[in-house]
Design a protein around this motif. Structure first.
Motif, PDB file in Angstrom:
ATOM      1  N   ARG A   1       0.815  -1.217   0.000  1.00  0.00           N
ATOM      2  CA  ARG A   1       0.000   0.000   0.000  1.00  0.00           C
ATOM      3  C   ARG A   1       0.849   1.268   0.000  1.00  0.00           C
ATOM      4  NH1 ARG A   1      -5.014   0.349   0.344  1.00  0.00           N
ATOM      5  NH2 ARG A   1      -4.807   2.439   1.251  1.00  0.00           N
ATOM      6  N   HIS A   2       2.138   1.127   0.293  1.00  0.00           N
ATOM      7  CA  HIS A   2       3.017   2.297   0.355  1.00  0.00           C
ATOM      8  C   HIS A   2       4.289   2.036  -0.449  1.00  0.00           C
ATOM      9  CE1 HIS A   2       0.446   4.021   3.500  1.00  0.00           C
ATOM     10  NE2 HIS A   2       0.413   2.809   4.021  1.00  0.00           N
ATOM     11  N   PRO A   3       4.148   1.837  -1.757  1.00  0.00           N
ATOM     12  CA  PRO A   3       5.317   1.528  -2.586  1.00  0.00           C
ATOM     13  C   PRO A   3       6.311   2.688  -2.588  1.00  0.00           C
ATOM     14  CG  PRO A   3       3.405   2.056  -3.948  1.00  0.00           C
ATOM     15  CD  PRO A   3       2.911   1.961  -2.544  1.00  0.00           C
ATOM     16  N   GLY A   4       7.581   2.351  -2.593  1.00  0.00           N
ATOM     17  CA  GLY A   4       8.619   3.375  -2.613  1.00  0.00           C
ATOM     18  C   GLY A   4       9.110   3.775  -1.246  1.00  0.00           C
ATOM     19  N   SER A   5       8.389   3.395  -0.177  1.00  0.00           N
ATOM     20  CA  SER A   5       8.820   3.703   1.179  1.00  0.00           C
ATOM     21  C   SER A   5       9.605   2.533   1.744  1.00  0.00           C
ATOM     22  CB  SER A   5       7.615   3.987   2.078  1.00  0.00           C
ATOM     23  OG  SER A   5       6.925   5.129   1.648  1.00  0.00           O
ATOM     24  N   ARG A   6      10.614   2.843   2.522  1.00  0.00           N
ATOM     25  CA  ARG A   6      11.343   1.801   3.237  1.00  0.00           C
ATOM     26  C   ARG A   6      10.553   1.432   4.482  1.00  0.00           C
ATOM     27  NH1 ARG A   6      17.239   2.584   6.193  1.00  0.00           N
ATOM     28  NH2 ARG A   6      17.259   0.591   7.312  1.00  0.00           N
ATOM     29  N   THR A   7      10.188   0.171   4.603  1.00  0.00           N
ATOM     30  CA  THR A   7       9.418  -0.252   5.769  1.00  0.00           C
ATOM     31  C   THR A   7      10.360  -0.575   6.923  1.00  0.00           C
ATOM     32  OG1 THR A   7       9.397  -2.572   5.091  1.00  0.00           O
ATOM     33  CG2 THR A   7       7.590  -1.168   4.293  1.00  0.00           C
ATOM     34  N   LEU A   8       9.781  -0.655   8.114  1.00  0.00           N
ATOM     35  CA  LEU A   8      10.558  -0.957   9.314  1.00  0.00           C
ATOM     36  C   LEU A   8       9.737  -1.900  10.182  1.00  0.00           C
ATOM     37  CD1 LEU A   8      13.257  -0.230  10.741  1.00  0.00           C
ATOM     38  CD2 LEU A   8      11.988   1.557  11.978  1.00  0.00           C
ATOM     39  N   ALA A   9      10.342  -3.016  10.570  1.00  0.00           N
ATOM     40  CA  ALA A   9       9.640  -4.040  11.339  1.00  0.00           C
ATOM     41  C   ALA A   9       9.163  -3.492  12.680  1.00  0.00           C
ATOM     42  CB  ALA A   9      10.556  -5.244  11.564  1.00  0.00           C
ATOM     43  N   LEU A  10       8.112  -4.088  13.195  1.00  0.00           N
ATOM     44  CA  LEU A  10       7.510  -3.603  14.438  1.00  0.00           C
ATOM     45  C   LEU A  10       8.504  -3.623  15.596  1.00  0.00           C
ATOM     46  CD1 LEU A  10       5.075  -2.618  16.055  1.00  0.00           C
ATOM     47  CD2 LEU A  10       4.404  -5.021  16.352  1.00  0.00           C
ATOM     48  N   ASP A  11       9.288  -4.681  15.731  1.00  0.00           N
ATOM     49  CA  ASP A  11      10.217  -4.718  16.857  1.00  0.00           C
ATOM     50  C   ASP A  11      11.257  -3.613  16.773  1.00  0.00           C
ATOM     51  OD1 ASP A  11      11.502  -5.883  14.668  1.00  0.00           O
ATOM     52  OD2 ASP A  11      12.538  -7.390  15.879  1.00  0.00           O
ATOM     53  N   GLU A  12      11.649  -3.236  15.544  1.00  0.00           N
ATOM     54  CA  GLU A  12      12.585  -2.130  15.375  1.00  0.00           C
ATOM     55  C   GLU A  12      11.919  -0.789  15.675  1.00  0.00           C
ATOM     56  OE1 GLU A  12      16.333  -2.616  13.902  1.00  0.00           O
ATOM     57  OE2 GLU A  12      15.432  -3.671  15.602  1.00  0.00           O
ATOM     58  N   GLN A  13      10.659  -0.658  15.311  1.00  0.00           N
ATOM     59  CA  GLN A  13       9.942   0.576  15.629  1.00  0.00           C
ATOM     60  C   GLN A  13       9.766   0.719  17.141  1.00  0.00           C
ATOM     61  OE1 GLN A  13       6.766   2.016  13.321  1.00  0.00           O
ATOM     62  NE2 GLN A  13       7.266   0.886  11.465  1.00  0.00           N
ATOM     63  N   VAL A  14       9.453  -0.381  17.801  1.00  0.00           N
ATOM     64  CA  VAL A  14       9.326  -0.351  19.263  1.00  0.00           C
ATOM     65  C   VAL A  14      10.662   0.027  19.891  1.00  0.00           C
ATOM     66  CG1 VAL A  14       8.925  -1.760  21.320  1.00  0.00           C
ATOM     67  CG2 VAL A  14       7.405  -1.969  19.338  1.00  0.00           C
ATOM     68  N   ARG A  15      11.734  -0.553  19.400  1.00  0.00           N
ATOM     69  CA  ARG A  15      13.063  -0.226  19.918  1.00  0.00           C
ATOM     70  C   ARG A  15      13.388   1.249  19.701  1.00  0.00           C
ATOM     71  NH1 ARG A  15      18.793  -0.903  18.295  1.00  0.00           N
ATOM     72  NH2 ARG A  15      18.189  -1.466  16.167  1.00  0.00           N
ATOM     73  N   ALA A  16      13.006   1.774  18.544  1.00  0.00           N
ATOM     74  CA  ALA A  16      13.271   3.179  18.247  1.00  0.00           C
ATOM     75  C   ALA A  16      12.533   4.109  19.205  1.00  0.00           C
ATOM     76  CB  ALA A  16      12.881   3.489  16.802  1.00  0.00           C
ATOM     77  N   ILE A  17      11.261   3.850  19.437  1.00  0.00           N
ATOM     78  CA  ILE A  17      10.489   4.733  20.313  1.00  0.00           C
ATOM     79  C   ILE A  17      10.913   4.566  21.775  1.00  0.00           C
ATOM     80  CG2 ILE A  17       8.175   5.332  21.107  1.00  0.00           C
ATOM     81  CD1 ILE A  17       8.992   6.217  18.219  1.00  0.00           C
ATOM     82  N   GLN A  18      11.275   3.361  22.161  1.00  0.00           N
ATOM     83  CA  GLN A  18      11.787   3.165  23.515  1.00  0.00           C
ATOM     84  C   GLN A  18      13.072   3.966  23.715  1.00  0.00           C
ATOM     85  OE1 GLN A  18      11.355  -0.730  25.338  1.00  0.00           O
ATOM     86  NE2 GLN A  18      13.528  -0.695  25.892  1.00  0.00           N
ATOM     87  N   LEU A  19      13.947   3.955  22.730  1.00  0.00           N
ATOM     88  CA  LEU A  19      15.185   4.733  22.813  1.00  0.00           C
ATOM     89  C   LEU A  19      14.893   6.226  22.775  1.00  0.00           C
ATOM     90  CD1 LEU A  19      18.230   4.979  22.906  1.00  0.00           C
ATOM     91  CD2 LEU A  19      18.302   4.543  20.428  1.00  0.00           C
ATOM     92  N   ALA A  20      13.962   6.638  21.914  1.00  0.00           N
ATOM     93  CA  ALA A  20      13.594   8.055  21.845  1.00  0.00           C
ATOM     94  C   ALA A  20      13.088   8.559  23.196  1.00  0.00           C
ATOM     95  CB  ALA A  20      12.530   8.267  20.771  1.00  0.00           C
ATOM     96  N   LEU A  21      12.267   7.758  23.854  1.00  0.00           N
ATOM     97  CA  LEU A  21      11.752   8.144  25.162  1.00  0.00           C
ATOM     98  C   LEU A  21      12.865   8.183  26.206  1.00  0.00           C
ATOM     99  CD1 LEU A  21       8.423   6.126  25.142  1.00  0.00           C
ATOM    100  CD2 LEU A  21       8.633   8.617  25.219  1.00  0.00           C
TER     101      LEU A  21
END
Length: 217
Positions: A179-199
């Motif tokens: 549904r979002h061609p051309g965008s680089r996707t990011l797995a859920l566990d990596e997104q969770v890790r990113a927001i945990q680090l951001a916080l």
């Protein structure tokens, strides 16, 4: 000092069956970071109801949160985008989940043109990049419901100066790639890790880095 951090995410919209912003917020609900308990709340993707749901989330906690982080999906982004500015404009390119599509309307009539994030946005971006996660500082949260919530949050926090807040856009999940061609996707566990680090970064420092942002427009 309050021990609570509020995280919000949106319900799916625009034809998607899932929204990583809520998937990430829900995954973090109940965890503790830097001694703070994370509380997640889902917001509707409708202009009419999003800010009232935000108000319920803000005022429905046992004590005021120390920090509020609102999350949203940006289907065209390929990195975790830490937003700098919320603008007082609603200009919907697609209808919201209730079918509303307001054009050139203010988020808050008579409100300031814009508000800045209260988060250390450059420090968060640098920390995520150092951890091997795709990240960028973004100068625009768009003009859809995400920006409405970002602006509405910062407008409300003017009366609560002890609470810091901001907005981060997330890229699509791998299962949303079609549904979002051309965008680089990011797995859920990596997104969770990113927001945990951001916080973690946001809770441990208030002053931002003094360096070029490498920002997207």
């Amino acid at each position: 000092m309050t021990d609570c951090v509020l995280i919000t995410g949106f319900e799916p919209f625009g034809g998607d069956d899932i929204n990583p912003s809520w998937q990430v917020a829900r995954a973090l609900d109940g965890r503790r970071i830097a001694g703070r308990r994370l509380v997640a709340r889902q917001l509707p993707c409708t202009f009419a109801a999003a800010l009232s749901a935000l108000d319920q989330a803000l005022h429905g906690l046992p004590s005021p949160p120390q920090l509020v982080l609102a999350l949203g999906l940006a289907g065209s982004r390929s990195a975790v985008s830490i937003e700098r500015i919320a603008i007082n404009v609603i200009d919907a390119r697609i209808p919201d989940n209730a079918g509303a599509q307001p054009i050139d309307e203010p988020v808050v009539p008579g409100g300031p043109a814009a508000y800045f994030s209260r988060l250390p946005i450059k420090a968060i971006s640098a920390g995520l990049l150092q951890a091997g996660l795709p990240a960028e500082v973004s100068q625009t949260a768009g003009t859809f419901v995400c920006n409405q919530v970002f602006y509405g949050l910062m407008h409300r926090l003017q009366a609560m100066p002890a609470i810091r807040g901001g907005f981060i856009h997330l890229p699509p999940l791998p299962e949303q790639a079609a549904r979002h061609p051309g965008s680089r996707t990011l797995a859920l566990d990596e997104q969770v890790r990113a927001i945990q680090l951001a916080l973690t970064i946001a809770l441990r420092r208030e002053a931002d880095l003094r360096q070029g942002a490498g920002a997207i427009d």
